[in-house]
Design a protein around this motif. Structure first.
Motif: not given
Length: 350
Positions: A10-19, A23-34
């Motif tokens: 499940e964590k791998e799927i969520v990590d893939q979704a965040l990446d 990549a498409n600009g929906s989330l910035d790097d800071q928000k992804v890390q958060e």
């Protein structure tokens, strides 16, 4: 802060979704890390293990009943192949492996999204390759060095396939084949004896596993194509080391069974102490680094080594009733502790 408790898959799927969203600009790097800091990987699935154990027991019972009624027919069927030359089986499995690899590569190209089915085909090809090499080894004289080279060839085949398909499962086959080649090569150079350079198999594989783990940590990341398999190599290397070290703690560096039976276990206690210290070190390292896999490997082998020493030094020295009573109580304590962890994980995820 309350975190989301997920399994590794499940964590791998969520990590893939965040990446993907990054990549498409929906989330910035800071928000992804958060968002990543709000996720925890669930440790060992005790409940799943229990369920699988019951399934395996049920399946084994079914096979046992079926075998009871079909034993004669199965024996007659197998007897038909007793006189078949090994070279026939070799060509058969070679053709089967080629067919599986062909289908796997074709499906990978046509249906890249069908990861599971594609990898299943490649795994079937891997099994067929192993069977082909095994029968080819029977055809060749084992005194010939080509017997060892065959296993080295399987390493190259599995390695290329795992990289081409980005398959961690096939990479496991690569490392297993590497271990088989190592055992065969050292046996050949010791005239198929039990010792090579004064080391028996457990000691050899303890060192082999340590080298494999070290290479996975420091060397493998330097190669871009092998970097994704770093964690898998570390796990396999640790398993090689811990299993071999456990065997070493029981048998010592002896290659003669009669000589081993004449010694007292306390004479090779230092191997047992090393196994306990290393497993405890892995468990503590995993806890500190929050690496659940290394932690679980260390914890499991810590228990295995403790119980092994328990059997070695108490079996002949205390009453059998008391022995099994102590064993039962200790396993009950471990079971209760595991149950508390599982319930705590459930309550924290709700």
């Amino acid at each position: 802060m309350k975190k989301l408790d997920l399994s590794r898959h499940e964590k791998e799927i969520v990590d893939q979704a965040l990446d993907f969203w990054k990549a498409n600009g929906s989330l910035d790097d800071q928000k992804v890390q958060e968002l990543r800091t709000t996720i925890d990987e669930r440790s060992f699935e005790w409940k799943v293990l229990a369920r699988y154990a019951f399934w395996v027991a049920l399946a084994s019972l079914i096979f046992s009943v079926v075998s009871l009624f079909s034993d004669n027919a199965l024996e007659k069927f197998i007897q038909q192949f007793y006189d078949t030359p090994n070279v026939i089986f070799c060509f058969f499995f070679a053709g089967l492996a080629f067919a599986f690899y062909f289908l796997g590569f074709r499906n990978k190209k046509r249906y890249p999204e069908k990861t599971f089915s594609n990898e299943t085909l490649m795994l079937a090809g891997s099994f067929s390759t192993a069977a082909c090499i095994g029968f080819l080894g029977q055809v060749l004289d084992r005194e010939n060095h080509f017997f060892s080279i065959l296993f080295f060839l399987s390493i190259l085949i599995y390695g290329v396939l795992s990289v081409k398909l980005s398959s961690k499962l096939i990479w496991i086959f690569t490392l297993v084949a590497l271990g088989i080649w190592f055992a065969t090569e050292t046996a050949y150079h010791s005239d198929w004896g039990w010792k090579f350079w004064g080391m028996n198999y457990p000691l050899r594989f303890t060192i082999f596993g340590a080298i494999l783990t070290t290479a996975a940590i420091f060397v493998q990341p330097k190669f871009a194509s092998l970097k994704p398999f770093k964690s898998t190599s570390i796990i396999i290397g640790l398993l090689y080391t811990m299993i071999a070290l456990w065997c070493l703690s029981i048998f010592g560096n002896y290659s003669d069974f009669e000589a081993w039976t004449k010694i007292r276990q306390y004479e090779i206690l230092y191997w047992g102490l090393l196994a306990i210290a290393l497993s405890l070190g892995l468990a503590l390292y995993g806890l500190k680094r929050k690496d659940t896999v290394i932690r679980d490997i260390g914890f499991v082998f810590f228990l295995i080594n403790l119980y092994t020493r328990f059997v070695e030094y108490l079996w002949d020295n205390i009453n059998r009733t008391i022995f099994f009573l102590i064993l039962a109580i200790s396993f009950w304590v471990v079971g209760r502790w595991s149950e508390k962890i599982w319930k705590k994980q459930q309550s924290s995820s709700e």
